[in-house]
Each structure stands twice: as C-alpha cells, then as structure tokens.
Design a protein around this motif. Structure first.
Motif, short mmCIF file in Angstrom:
data_model
loop_
_atom_site.label_atom_id
_atom_site.label_comp_id
_atom_site.label_asym_id
_atom_site.label_seq_id
_atom_site.Cartn_x
_atom_site.Cartn_y
_atom_site.Cartn_z
N UNK A 1 -6.30 -5.73 1.24
CA UNK A 1 -5.59 -5.44 2.50
C UNK A 1 -6.59 -4.95 3.54
N UNK B 1 -1.54 12.26 8.57
CA UNK B 1 -2.31 11.02 8.42
C UNK B 1 -2.26 10.21 9.71
N UNK B 2 -1.09 10.20 10.36
CA UNK B 2 -0.96 9.47 11.62
C UNK B 2 -1.96 9.99 12.65
N UNK C 1 -6.05 -4.55 -4.81
CA UNK C 1 -5.08 -4.93 -3.77
C UNK C 1 -5.36 -4.15 -2.47
N UNK C 2 -5.67 -2.85 -2.62
CA UNK C 2 -5.99 -2.05 -1.42
C UNK C 2 -7.20 -2.65 -0.69
N UNK D 1 -0.16 0.78 12.26
CA UNK D 1 -0.55 1.10 13.63
C UNK D 1 -1.26 -0.09 14.28
N UNK E 1 0.84 -1.20 0.00
CA UNK E 1 0.00 0.00 0.00
C UNK E 1 0.87 1.25 0.00
N UNK E 2 1.90 1.23 0.83
CA UNK E 2 2.77 2.42 0.92
C UNK E 2 3.49 2.68 -0.40
N UNK F 1 -0.60 3.28 6.98
CA UNK F 1 -0.52 3.62 8.40
C UNK F 1 -1.58 2.89 9.21
N UNK F 2 -2.75 2.65 8.62
CA UNK F 2 -3.78 1.85 9.29
C UNK F 2 -3.21 0.49 9.65
N UNK F 3 -2.59 -0.16 8.65
CA UNK F 3 -2.03 -1.49 8.86
C UNK F 3 -0.92 -1.44 9.90
N UNK G 1 5.99 5.32 13.83
CA UNK G 1 4.61 5.14 14.27
C UNK G 1 4.54 4.45 15.63
N UNK H 1 -5.50 8.81 11.80
CA UNK H 1 -5.76 7.40 12.09
C UNK H 1 -5.85 7.17 13.60
N UNK I 1 -3.11 8.69 -5.68
CA UNK I 1 -3.89 7.75 -4.88
C UNK I 1 -4.72 8.46 -3.81
N UNK I 2 -4.08 9.37 -3.07
CA UNK I 2 -4.75 9.95 -1.90
C UNK I 2 -5.72 11.07 -2.27
N UNK J 1 -0.52 4.65 -1.19
CA UNK J 1 -1.65 4.73 -0.27
C UNK J 1 -1.15 4.80 1.18
N UNK J 2 -0.67 5.97 1.52
CA UNK J 2 -0.10 6.20 2.85
C UNK J 2 -1.13 5.96 3.96
N UNK J 3 -2.37 6.27 3.66
CA UNK J 3 -3.43 6.13 4.66
C UNK J 3 -3.61 4.65 5.05
N UNK J 4 -3.75 3.82 4.04
CA UNK J 4 -3.93 2.39 4.30
C UNK J 4 -2.69 1.80 4.96
#
Lengths: 261, 457
Positions: free
Chosen positions: B430, B260-261, B426-427, A73, A59-60, A69-71, A105, B264, B413-414, A64-67
C-alpha cells in the motif's frame, strides 16, 4: 477525471473502481460490466484512473491506523481538488471506508454502493432486466457481504436487483443480519488463516451448495470483490465449477440486459 | 405494631443495601480506569434503544426458546419486585400485606405474581437442564467457560428457584391460616390454593412456616443482590446503562485517532500547526499509547461491556473464526477484560470469583507479561478476527467486542510492529504501490483497455 476537469466538465458520479476492481483479473470483469451499464444508461461518470489509490481499508482493519490515515488524507485531497460530490463503488470495503471513515478526515461525499445504484436504475426503468430469459428458473443464492449488510444495513438492495432477474432466489440459512462472513474481511484477505478445523470460505461454500441443491447451472451472487474470491475458491475446492458459478450482481444485470454474454 | 423483628429487619435491610452500594462504588471505580469517551449524543435515540433492546428484549428473540424462557424470568423479576416493596414496608412497620387495601388491583397483582413465579421455576429448571444435561454447546464449551462461570450460572438458577419456593411457602401458609381462622386474606393465589393442605394444619407451625418463607424470601433477595457484582447475573442491572451507551454509528465505522491525524497533516504540510500536546496535572506531557495493551487503554464503555456480559456465548457461537475452530472467542475477550480489570483494580465483589480454583483448570496467564494483551489475550486470537460484526450483532445487551479486538490489534501494529509477516507485506504494498497487492500504480487503468464501449464508437 483529469480529462473531464481539463475540459471544464463535472461528472455526475465518480466511479471508485477499487484495487480489486483495477487489478484482480476476475474482478476486472465486474468493473467492465458495471461500466457497460453506466454507458448503457448514459450516466455522466468519471474514474480517477491512475490517481486512485487504496482507500486504506485493509490497513485500518489490520490495526495500521497510521497507514490508513495517510491513504485516506491523500485520496481526500485528490477528490476534493476535483470537487467530487457523489461516489459509486462496487466494493463494500471502499464504500464503508469512504462513507463512514473519510468524513472524520475531511472527506464528505454522497457514497453509494453499486447494489443500491443498480436497484435505483431498475426502479427508474432505466435498466429492464425483466424479459431477459437468461435467468428464468435458475437457482440463485445471495451471499451477504459483512461490510454491506451488518456494517451498513444494506440487505434489500442486492436482493431486489436479483429478484428483478426472474430467477429462483433461495436464501441460505445464515443470511442478512445473521449472514456468515466469507472469511476475507478485516485484512484476512492478505494473510493465511489462523489454524483451525477448516477455512471460513469452505464452511460458507458448503452452506451455499447445500442451499442451491444439485440442479446445476445455479449461481452464487455476491456484491463484494473479497466475497467473490472466497466463494470462487470454495466452489473450486469442492469441484463444483461445472454446476455453480459465482457472479457479481453487476455482471448478472449486464448479462440480463444483453450487454455482455 | 413495631417489635424486635422489625428492628432486626431494618438493620438487615440497611446492611444489605449498604453493602451493595459499597460494591457498586468499586465497580464504578474499575470502569473509570478506562479512557474518557463522551457518549452523550442523541439521548432520544439512546432511550429508544433502551426501551427496545433492554426493556423490550428485542435481540433476545433471535433465538425463540431461550427468549421465551428468559422473558418469564425477566418479567417475573420486574413484577415480583413490586411485591418486594410490600415486603419492605411490612418488614419495617410490622404490618401484614399492607398493599391489600388495593382490592381487585392487589388480587390481580398477586394472581400474576403466582403465575410468573411458577413460570420462573419452570424456566430455571429448563435452563439447568440445558446447561447440565443437554449441554448446549455455547453454554458448555469454550476455554473461557471455566469452573467459576459454570458454577455461577448454576448457583443463580438454583437460588432463583429457591426464592420462588420461599414465596410460595409464605403464600400457602397465609392462605391455610386464614382458612383455619375462617378469615379472608387479600389477594388471589391460583397456585398456592392448590397446595393449601401441603403444610399440615397446626396453626403454630403454619405461622412459623409463613414467617420463615417471608424472611427467607427477603434475606435471599438481599443476599442475591450482593452476590450480583461477583456474577454474570450483574447483567440484570448493567444491561440498561450499557444499552444506553451503545454504539449509534454504523457498525462498519471504526474510531479515528486524532493524534495520528495531526501527525500526518504536519508531515504533508510543514505549515500545519498541530494542537499543543496534552499535559497532566504536574505539567508533564501525556505520552499517548496507540491502541490498547491493558485495561486502562480501553475506553470506559469497553470496560462497562465486560461487567455487562452474561456469558451467554451468542457472540462466540456466530463468530466465523470460532465456528471453524480458530482460537478466537469474542466472549473470552470480554471475560478476560473483566478478569484483568478486577486483578488490576479493586475487587468489587465480596469474594473473588476469578480466583476461584475449586474445580478444573483455572485462569492461566498466557505469558509472564501481566497485561491484558499477551497475559490474557494472545495475538493469535486477535489475528483470527474478520471484523465481520457478527458478535456485535448477536449480543442481546449491545456489547462491542469488536472495538476491543481492534484496539488490541492496533497496539500490536502501531507500538510493536508485530503484525504477521504477510500483513506487513500488504502494508508495504500500500505504501509503495497504493494497492494491497504488488501491482504498479501505472497499471491501475488497464482494465479499461479491453473494454468495448458502445458510446465511444
């Protein structure tokens, strides 16, 4: 891991299996080989089992930075709850992400790739690959994984493991820091390649085959699940399955040690 | 004795240097269009990188022939510049070879100077040959190698040869004059002494030739210095700061976005207090853009990279995507960044090289969108990248092409959800299954079932 925690035990290492190690049929054999080695040397280890989830690496790399970081964290919460300190993994992508990107993180662990771990076992004399004649005189070429090599400067550990096998280790023209990608990194594994003259894994396989020559019974050694898939596909594409096999270094060690056929 | 010639010299030198400073200010302004990033950690490690990679040419030596030839030009540049100090002093005060008092030291310097000047001519000639006759692929091919980059390279090489020849004309005529007058001039001239008869023996002509050589050399240097900001040759200055600010972290570590951190963490834990959002000078909330769409979304170091690029193409020639015929060329990403930066910001140069349209096809905007992404760089190029770091590894001046590619991908993407369909699948996998493939998380431990574990008997 849950069982160990329930009985109040703490493992020496957490073996991070990774998605390929858990789901890819070919790579499951690598997971088993590595576990056999762990059992053989008597290291106290644990796996997360169903509590493990994708590190977020693909993802990174896909942006897809959001996904990611979800994973990350979520995984960090699980591992911190178990008080994990040391992690070994066979996947350079998991290795890179957990080692380099999890600390930002809140995930701080000592992360070791299985090539370094195997090299240590050989150096400490816990694994005696020498004397096994399975590889004597066979030609082996090692394909550098980008995420192990250029990304983290691990070039020698896998080579030292292979050198211990008494095989005839030959280097491809593009190796170490100049190694050529297998074509799967950066989430390419999960999509069709962009249009071009040829696929990257074909280019790399051609180079490996040219290096190994026509002797037969030779090996392309990899240390990454993505590289394994790509090189295997390449060898099939070139109809060379009879002459050349693709193995992970953990499988080669397990074979030399008589732990698997 | 200070005469009219010295006053003219003083004015010319002041204008030349002033113009250069004015151009540097514009470039600085353009680079500062980029996002703030703090890169001040580990000064000792950074300095040692500058010594090894910039001064020591460490990464050049991955390719022997160009490395040795480049070393001649590089060392020649450093050493001959010592003589430029003398030229400046002589020019202002009307002295002649003022450093001559240094005796043996001066002789040594002149001796090395002449040898290096000759080697520079040889190296530049071979470089011209490689570019125009044998057409080394990485220098000759690629959509980004348009008319200006090619002409630029040839101009630099020819000018360097001419500057060296001017130096020889100055030395030869000086030597010959001294011979005719029966006097001795300070210094040792191993190459010029071979050609003492080349310029005839009329003292007037010789004197004029000497002055012309001298003036040509210094005017050439001043002009060339002001040409640099329009040229790939700007690397002779930028290489040093760029290497100083290079990435010290493992190449595999990509940047983390703290905004983003916070988001989340707030999602997972309702009691989490994210820090107050950034506000600008007028108190309005700063809207954060995820990833990069245009040059101002990139960090200043990424923009500095663009001014440092020598267009040598080593990155592109090792790029697995490029090798196998895909559209991606890391060099193009960097050159596009520079062109877009100059389009958007000020033109640092005296003239506008990226609008140069004399020969061949020039920069075409890919789409109507006038931004770095899409206007210059297409998603197809970005999606071809395997993030293998071969380009980063190969760059002799520590440019990080990959970080720019990644920031542009992140925007796709974002902000636009514009990833290829298979990546979106794939996203989803996951998100739903905790794996990039559609397997059930409950099956994650199945590999152990078939395992024969001797210790469990």
């Amino acid at each position: 891991m849950a069982e160990m925690a329930a009985s109040g035990e703490e493992p020496e290492i957490l073996f991070w299996v990774g998605c390929a190690g858990a789901f890819d049929d070919r790579y499951k054999r690598v997971t088993r080989a590595f576990v056999q080695i762990l059992e053989h040397v008597g290291v106290k280890y644990a796996v997360l089992g169903t509590e493990e989830s994708c590190t977020g690496d693909p993802a990174k790399r896909a942006g897809n930075e959001f996904l990611f970081q979800m994973q990350a964290i979520t995984n960090i919460e699980v591992m911190n709850a178990y008080n994990v300190k040391k992690i070994v993994t066979a996947c350079p992508h998991c290795f890179n992400t957990i080692k380099n990107e999890y600390p930002d993180l809140g995930g701080n662990y000592k992360v070791i790739h299985h090539s370094t771990f195997l090299q240590q076992l050989i150096n400490e004399g816990k694994v005696h690959v020498k004397g096994g004649e399975a590889f004597q005189g066979r030609r082996i070429t090692y394909h550098d994984s980008c995420y192990l090599g250029r990304a983290n400067n691990i070039y020698e550990a896998p080579r030292e493991v292979l050198a211990a096998l008494d095989a005839d280790l030959v280097e491809m023209k593009r190796s170490r820091a100049n190694g050529l990608c297998c074509g799967a990194g950066g989430a390419q594994m999960f999509k069709e390649p962009e249009p071009g003259r040829k696929d990257i894994n074909i280019e790399r396989t051609e180079e490996a085959l040219a290096t190994l020559g026509t002797a037969g019974n030779s090996v392309i050694a990899t240390a990454c699940p993505f590289c394994m898939v790509m090189m295997n596909d390449g060898v099939k594409n070139k109809d060379q399955e009879e002459n050349v096999q693709v193995f992970d270094i953990a499988e080669l060690v397990a074979q030399a040690e008589g732990l698997s056929k | 004795m200070i005469g009219i010639e010295n006053i003219i010299f003083l004015v010319v030198a002041a204008v030349g240097i002033g113009l250069f400073v004015w151009q540097i200010r514009k470039i600085r302004k353009n680079v500062l269009m980029g996002r703030d990033t703090v890169l001040a950690d580990n000064p000792s490690e950074r300095l040692s990188k500058v010594l090894l990679v910039a001064f020591g040419q460490q990464k050049m030596f991955k390719r022997m022939l160009p490395a040795v030839l480049h070393l001649f030009v590089y060392v020649g540049f450093l050493v001959i510049n010592i003589e430029v100090i003398e030229i400046l002093i002589d020019g202002v005060f009307g002295t002649h070879r003022i450093l001559g008092f240094a005796g043996v030291l001066y002789s040594g310097l002149m001796f090395i100077n002449e040898i290096l000047a000759a080697l520079v001519i040889v190296a530049c000639a071979v470089f011209l040959w490689r570019r125009n006759v044998t057409k080394v692929p990485r220098l000759a091919n690629g959509v980004e190698m348009r008319a200006w980059p090619k002409l630029d390279a040839n101009i630099i090489l020819v000018v360097e040869i001419v500057l060296m020849l001017a130096l020889f004309v100055f030395n030869i005529s000086d030597l010959k004059l001294a011979q005719l007058r029966g006097t001795h001039i300070a210094g040792a001239y191993p190459i010029s002494s071979l050609f003492v008869n080349a310029l005839g023996s009329d003292p007037e002509t010789l004197y004029m030739a000497g002055r012309i050589g001298w003036w040509f050399h210094i005017l050439g240097i001043l002009a060339f210095m002001n040409y640099l900001p329009s040229s790939k040759h700007f690397h002779i200055i930028m290489a040093f700061p760029n290497v100083y600010y290079s990435k010290l972290l493992p190449k595999g570590k990509f940047t983390t976005n703290p905004a983003i951190t916070h988001e989340i963490k707030a999602m997972l834990d309702p009691s989490y207090q994210p820090p107050a959002p950034e506000v600008d000078a007028e108190g309005n909330m700063v809207i954060q853009r995820f990833g990069a769409k245009d040059v101002e979304d990139l960090a200043w170091k990424q923009l500095m990279d663009a001014y440092t690029c020598t267009e040598c193409g080593r990155c592109t020639s090792v790029c697995p995507a490029n090798i196998t015929g895909k559209l991606l060329s890391p060099r193009k990403i960097v050159m596009d960044t520079r062109d877009r930066m100059e389009e958007k910001g000020e033109h640092p140069a005296i003239f506008a090289p990226n609008h140069y349209k004399e020969l061949g096809v020039e920069r075409v905007h890919v789409t109507e969108e006038n931004t770095l992404l899409r206007g210059y760089i297409t998603p197809e190029e970005l999606w071809a990248c395997t993030t293998c770091n071969a380009c980063v590894e190969s760059c002799p001046v520590n440019i990080d092409q990959l970080s720019t590619i990644m920031d542009l991908r992140r925007y796709l993407v974002l902000e636009e959800s514009a990833a290829p369909a298979s990546l979106n699948a794939m996203f989803t996998n996951i998100e739903n299954n905790g794996a990039p493939w559609a397997f059930s998380p409950a099956d994650r431990f199945n590999w152990a079932e078939e395992l024969y574990m001797p210790s469990k008997n």
